[in-house]
Motif scaffolding. Structure first.
Motif, PDB file in Angstrom:
ATOM      1  N   ASN A   1       0.852  -1.180   0.000  1.00 26.60           N
ATOM      2  CA  ASN A   1       0.000   0.000   0.000  1.00 26.60           C
ATOM      3  C   ASN A   1       0.892   1.236   0.000  1.00 26.60           C
ATOM      4  O   ASN A   1       1.787   1.361   0.845  1.00 26.60           O
ATOM      5  N   LEU A   2       0.655   2.116  -0.940  1.00 23.78           N
ATOM      6  CA  LEU A   2       1.501   3.303  -1.050  1.00 23.78           C
ATOM      7  C   LEU A   2       1.339   4.202   0.177  1.00 23.78           C
ATOM      8  O   LEU A   2       0.226   4.385   0.694  1.00 23.78           O
ATOM      9  N   HIS A   3       2.442   4.742   0.624  1.00 27.37           N
ATOM     10  CA  HIS A   3       2.456   5.742   1.691  1.00 27.37           C
ATOM     11  C   HIS A   3       1.609   6.930   1.236  1.00 27.37           C
ATOM     12  O   HIS A   3       1.557   7.270   0.057  1.00 27.37           O
ATOM     13  N   GLU A   4       0.916   7.578   2.175  1.00 25.58           N
ATOM     14  CA  GLU A   4       0.026   8.689   1.831  1.00 25.58           C
ATOM     15  C   GLU A   4       0.736   9.823   1.093  1.00 25.58           C
ATOM     16  O   GLU A   4       0.131  10.545   0.292  1.00 25.58           O
ATOM     17  N   ALA A   5       2.030  10.016   1.359  1.00 25.19           N
ATOM     18  CA  ALA A   5       2.762  11.134   0.752  1.00 25.19           C
ATOM     19  C   ALA A   5       3.344  10.805  -0.623  1.00 25.19           C
ATOM     20  O   ALA A   5       3.856  11.678  -1.310  1.00 25.19           O
ATOM     21  N   THR A   6       3.262   9.540  -1.020  1.00 30.59           N
ATOM     22  CA  THR A   6       3.872   9.131  -2.289  1.00 30.59           C
ATOM     23  C   THR A   6       3.180   9.789  -3.483  1.00 30.59           C
ATOM     24  O   THR A   6       1.951   9.796  -3.585  1.00 30.59           O
ATOM     25  N   ARG A   7       3.985  10.340  -4.385  1.00 27.01           N
ATOM     26  CA  ARG A   7       3.490  10.913  -5.636  1.00 27.01           C
ATOM     27  C   ARG A   7       4.451  10.494  -6.754  1.00 27.01           C
ATOM     28  O   ARG A   7       5.635  10.217  -6.506  1.00 27.01           O
ATOM     29  N   PHE A   8       3.935  10.477  -7.985  1.00 30.08           N
ATOM     30  CA  PHE A   8       4.782  10.163  -9.129  1.00 30.08           C
ATOM     31  C   PHE A   8       4.741  11.317 -10.130  1.00 30.08           C
ATOM     32  O   PHE A   8       3.678  11.893 -10.384  1.00 30.08           O
ATOM     33  N   ILE A   9       5.909  11.631 -10.662  1.00 25.47           N
ATOM     34  CA  ILE A   9       6.065  12.744 -11.606  1.00 25.47           C
ATOM     35  C   ILE A   9       6.704  12.217 -12.888  1.00 25.47           C
ATOM     36  O   ILE A   9       7.848  11.740 -12.862  1.00 25.47           O
ATOM     37  N   GLY A  10       5.983  12.264 -13.969  1.00 26.39           N
ATOM     38  CA  GLY A  10       6.533  11.829 -15.249  1.00 26.39           C
ATOM     39  C   GLY A  10       7.013  13.023 -16.066  1.00 26.39           C
ATOM     40  O   GLY A  10       6.452  14.113 -15.963  1.00 26.39           O
ATOM     41  N   THR A  11       8.058  12.828 -16.846  1.00 30.02           N
ATOM     42  CA  THR A  11       8.505  13.871 -17.779  1.00 30.02           C
ATOM     43  C   THR A  11       8.608  13.248 -19.160  1.00 30.02           C
ATOM     44  O   THR A  11       8.926  12.066 -19.296  1.00 30.02           O
ATOM     45  N   MET A  12       8.340  14.064 -20.178  1.00 28.72           N
ATOM     46  CA  MET A  12       8.481  13.528 -21.533  1.00 28.72           C
ATOM     47  C   MET A  12       8.671  14.628 -22.554  1.00 28.72           C
ATOM     48  O   MET A  12       8.253  15.768 -22.368  1.00 28.72           O
ATOM     49  N   ASN A  13       9.339  14.255 -23.635  1.00 23.36           N
ATOM     50  CA  ASN A  13       9.614  15.144 -24.756  1.00 23.36           C
ATOM     51  C   ASN A  13       9.393  14.337 -26.025  1.00 23.36           C
ATOM     52  O   ASN A  13      10.117  13.377 -26.282  1.00 23.36           O
ATOM     53  N   TYR A  14       8.410  14.735 -26.816  1.00 22.29           N
ATOM     54  CA  TYR A  14       8.078  13.970 -28.016  1.00 22.29           C
ATOM     55  C   TYR A  14       9.123  14.078 -29.126  1.00 22.29           C
ATOM     56  O   TYR A  14       9.100  13.333 -30.084  1.00 22.29           O
ATOM     57  N   GLU A  15      10.057  15.023 -28.977  1.00 19.21           N
ATOM     58  CA  GLU A  15      11.028  15.242 -30.047  1.00 19.21           C
ATOM     59  C   GLU A  15      12.165  14.227 -30.034  1.00 19.21           C
ATOM     60  O   GLU A  15      12.877  14.072 -31.014  1.00 19.21           O
ATOM     61  N   TYR A  16      12.371  13.549 -28.904  1.00 18.80           N
ATOM     62  CA  TYR A  16      13.501  12.635 -28.805  1.00 18.80           C
ATOM     63  C   TYR A  16      13.272  11.357 -29.614  1.00 18.80           C
ATOM     64  O   TYR A  16      12.151  10.854 -29.700  1.00 18.80           O
TER      65      TYR A  16
END
Length: 313
Positions: free
Chosen positions: A165-180
């Motif tokens: 079970n994920l900790h309440e403070a856990t967050r995920f941040i994705g980054t992306m660039n379509y040009e690569y």
């Protein structure tokens, strides 16, 4: 100047800043994880972007930062970790990144088969902020294991082990660039699990804020010329005349650092910008743009009039 003072200077909603500080104080952090909190002297500039980011994080959402090269996506991710005081686990997606990289794999420890925890596992149990760098390069195998962690269930099933079970403070941040090269379209199921924030191309005002913050001892008129190189190259790329390879803010900042160290400006900018592209025709275009901005006779003292040699830390 700290991250909070910088955000106040940018005019970010004070209530959002206060709520972020409360989040940081409410979710206590083990001392052993403090080294994983980002600590940078550089900050992302963009009031609306910050308002969206802080609001989403406070409401328990995961965020996807999308935008062209050199727009500060990774810097923003680092700043978010620092503002909220959460440890960060960073995963760079590539062809060899699979589910075991994220969750973990069996290993032999003390005559027992144990799970060697992956970045997502550690992030999940410690209330960290997990950064998925270039998430649109991920294989389906890697993404599939994340679906339950990224939606309202907030759990990860580890085959043969346990249900996390994920900790309440856990967050995920994705980054992306379509040009690569090597990137692909993200499937709807994955995108629906993120709040998407489009990071716009860098404009002159924002670029000068970044450069003046980093090089307060530089001649402002000359600094404008270096900013002009970046903006000219960015426009050429947007018009399809060159690739995005030479549009490198890290390279520009690196060039200015070596100039401050004593390197001739012409050599420094060739190393930080021109050298990033290997196509002869493109090199000529980039070189011509640089020549219109940087005089071949310039020395360090022309850019940094009161330079004092320092040992880099």
């Amino acid at each position: 100047m700290g991250i909070v003072q910088n955000l106040q200077q940018q005019g970010i909603n004070q209530k959002l800043i206060e709520d972020a500080i409360y989040f940081k104080e409410y979710y206590k952090l083990e001392e052993s994880l403090s080294h994983r909190i980002s600590n940078s002297n550089n900050y992302f500039y963009g009031k609306e972007i910050w308002d969206m980011v802080i609001s989403a994080i406070l409401e328990g959402e995961n965020i996807l930062l999308s935008g062209p090269k050199a727009t500060g996506k990774n810097l923003l991710a680092d700043n978010i970790s620092e503002l909220f005081g959460r440890p960060q686990w960073n995963t760079s997606f590539h062809i060899n990144t699979d589910s075991t990289t994220l969750i973990g794999t069996d290993t032999f420890i003390d005559n027992e088969v144990k799970l060697r925890r992956g970045s997502v596992y550690e992030c999940a149990i410690n209330g960290g902020f997990g950064v998925f760098d270039e998430i649109n390069m991920a294989k389906n195998d890697a993404i599939a294991v994340l679906h339950s962690a990224l939606d309202h269930r907030r759990v990860i099933d580890v085959p043969g082990y346990e249900r996390i079970n994920l900790h309440e403070a856990t967050r995920f941040i994705g980054t992306m660039n379509y040009e690569y090269a090597g990137t692909k379209e993200l499937n709807e199921a994955l995108v629906s699990r993120f709040m998407v924030i489009d990071i716009p191309a860098v404009e002159e005002e924002k670029l000068m804020l970044i450069l003046k913050n980093e090089f307060s001892d530089a001649d402002e008129e000359k600094l404008n010329q270096f900013a002009g190189i970046f903006l000219d190259l960015q426009l050429k790329s947007q018009n399809g005349e060159i690739s995005s390879k030479a549009i490198d803010l890290r390279g520009l900042i690196g060039s200015l650092k070596t100039i401050r160290r004593g390197l001739k400006p012409e050599l420094a900018i060739n190393m930080g910008i021109t050298g990033k592209t290997f196509d002869i025709y493109e090199k000529e275009i980039v070189g011509d743009i640089i020549k219109t901005r940087i005089h071949s006779k310039w020395e360090t003292k022309d850019i940094f009039p009161e330079i004092k040699l320092q040992v880099s830390r």
